[in-house]
Design an enzyme around this catalytic site. Structure first.
Site, short mmCIF file in Angstrom:
data_model
loop_
_atom_site.label_atom_id
_atom_site.label_comp_id
_atom_site.label_asym_id
_atom_site.label_seq_id
_atom_site.Cartn_x
_atom_site.Cartn_y
_atom_site.Cartn_z
N GLN A 13 0.91 -1.17 0.07
CA GLN A 13 -0.08 -0.12 -0.14
C GLN A 13 0.83 1.11 0.20
O GLN A 13 1.94 1.25 0.44
CB GLN A 13 -0.99 -0.03 1.22
CG GLN A 13 -2.17 -0.67 1.21
CD GLN A 13 -3.06 -0.59 2.15
OE1 GLN A 13 -3.18 -1.71 2.89
NE2 GLN A 13 -3.86 0.32 2.14
N SER A 94 5.03 -5.88 2.57
CA SER A 94 3.75 -6.14 3.52
C SER A 94 2.80 -6.80 2.34
O SER A 94 2.61 -7.73 2.10
CB SER A 94 3.08 -4.61 3.90
OG SER A 94 2.18 -4.75 4.55
N LEU A 95 1.66 -6.10 1.72
CA LEU A 95 0.57 -6.70 1.23
C LEU A 95 1.31 -7.31 -0.04
O LEU A 95 1.03 -8.31 -0.91
CB LEU A 95 -0.28 -5.49 0.41
CG LEU A 95 -1.13 -5.86 -0.98
CD1 LEU A 95 -2.16 -6.81 -0.41
CD2 LEU A 95 -1.61 -4.62 -1.38
N ARG A 119 -8.47 -9.49 4.14
CA ARG A 119 -7.56 -8.93 4.96
C ARG A 119 -7.68 -7.44 5.25
O ARG A 119 -7.54 -7.13 6.46
CB ARG A 119 -6.18 -9.09 4.50
CG ARG A 119 -5.04 -8.53 5.01
CD ARG A 119 -3.64 -8.74 4.15
NE ARG A 119 -2.34 -8.52 4.66
CZ ARG A 119 -1.76 -7.55 4.50
NH1 ARG A 119 -2.20 -6.30 3.67
NH2 ARG A 119 -0.56 -7.27 5.18
N HIS A 203 0.74 -3.67 11.24
CA HIS A 203 1.82 -4.11 11.63
C HIS A 203 2.25 -4.08 13.00
O HIS A 203 3.32 -4.24 13.55
CB HIS A 203 3.07 -3.87 10.74
CG HIS A 203 3.03 -4.42 9.32
ND1 HIS A 203 2.81 -5.58 8.96
CD2 HIS A 203 2.79 -3.42 8.13
CE1 HIS A 203 2.57 -5.45 7.37
NE2 HIS A 203 2.56 -4.15 7.15
N GLN A 252 2.49 -11.47 10.13
CA GLN A 252 2.99 -10.28 9.25
C GLN A 252 2.02 -9.10 9.55
O GLN A 252 2.50 -8.01 9.76
CB GLN A 252 2.91 -10.54 7.96
CG GLN A 252 3.46 -9.49 6.87
CD GLN A 252 2.52 -9.14 5.77
OE1 GLN A 252 1.41 -8.96 5.80
NE2 GLN A 252 3.06 -9.31 4.48
#
Length: 313
Positions: A13, A94-95, A119, A203, A252
């Site tokens: 993102q 991340s993503l 998610r 996170h 994560q």
């Protein structure tokens, strides 16, 4: 010429933008075809949203996550159709880790589209909009920032969550605590400390409820051993077992993205060339700061794409 050892990395993102991949889609029909697959799955037109906006909707986590995943998978499909390369490894920020698993043959694209939408929903449910925040802090050491977060917490949660590059760390937590940490960081000499335009504090420990729901949801999703090794954010390790991959993806959500260590691990494994596959060039900017010796490429617009293909052909 010596053979390049290539890693492919996928953005998370923050790399989305209005009109992303528009120039490339006019040349490569696979891009819109990939978006059509995702749109059919989610029951809404992701391509129109990406091209026409509004930007506020593109930036809503529930939309951003499927959009970036789809854009990045589309770019990988096009790139592979033109220049079939065999990467040493893959990683995603991340993503982007979900994109890496799709492109490495571990996770079906349609399953991934559904999963990242879920998610995003779980993340927003865990912390209502306005109650969580993230901020980028530049120019302080990890030790200094950890101490600042300890001082700023005051019963709330705030912690360092994205180790993006030397001297560039993102913090996340309850809004009030993040704001206190921003002020303390400025007092202690940070070059910059500014809130990020996000609706979810990714996170950090506030994401534990989302992580638990995600793990439950993944029980019905099939993962296989990646054909290309994928380095995971939470432990900078490779996982082949489906249960271990699911555990890493769940963890994560509430643990830091260790991007500096990820890039260092790629270099240690012999990688000398890193290609950012997806919209924007955020990771290329970070990677340059982490390891100056790397040859860096990106694919997110026609000019960058053509340069990459030309130089690696």
């Amino acid at each position: 010429m010596s053979v390049k050892k290539i890693a492919i990395v996928f953005p998370g993102q923050g790399s989305q933008s209005l009109g992303m991949l528009g120039d490339l889609a006019e040349i490569y029909p696979q891009i819109q075809a990939t978006f059509q697959e995702a749109s059919n799955t989610l029951g809404r037109d992701l391509w129109s949203l990406a091209q026409e906006g509004p930007t506020e909707e593109i930036n809503q986590t529930k939309n951003t996550q499927p959009l970036i995943l789809t854009a990045s998978v589309a770019m990988w499909r096009v790139f592979q159709s033109i220049l079939e390369i065999s990467p040493e490894s893959m990683a995603g920020h991340s993503l982007g880790e979900y994109t890496a698993l799709v492109c490495a043959g571990s996770l079906d694209f349609i399953d991934a589209v559904k999963l990242v939408e879920q998610r995003a929903i779980f993340m927003q449910q865990a912390v209502p909009e306005g109650e969580g925040a993230m901020a980028a802090v530049l120019g302080l050491s990890v030790a200094e920032l950890t101490s600042i977060c300890d001082q700023a917490s005051q019963g709330d949660i705030v912690s360092a969550v994205n180790f993006n590059a030397p001297g560039q760390v993102v913090i996340a937590g309850n809004t009030a605590a993040v704001n206190r940490a921003i002020e303390l960081a400025k007092e202690q000499g940070a070059k910059r400390a500014l809130p990020l335009p996000v609706s979810v504090p990714s996170h950090c420990a506030l994401m534990m409820p989302a992580a638990e729901k995600l793990l439950e949801t993944m029980a019905d999703v099939s993962f296989s051993s990646p054909i290309i090794p994928v380095l995971h954010n939470t432990d900078v390790a490779l996982h082949n077992d489906a249960a271990e991959i699911k555990k890493a993806l769940s963890k994560q959500l509430h643990t830091p993205v260790r991007w500096v260590e990820t890039v260092e691990a790629l270099v240690s494994s012999g990688v000398d060339t890193v290609i950012e596959c997806g919209p924007g060039k955020v990771l290329s900017g970070l990677n340059k700061r982490i390891e100056k010796s790397l040859a860096l490429y990106s694919l997110g617009d026609e000019r960058s794409f053509n340069k990459t293909v030309e130089e690696l052909s």
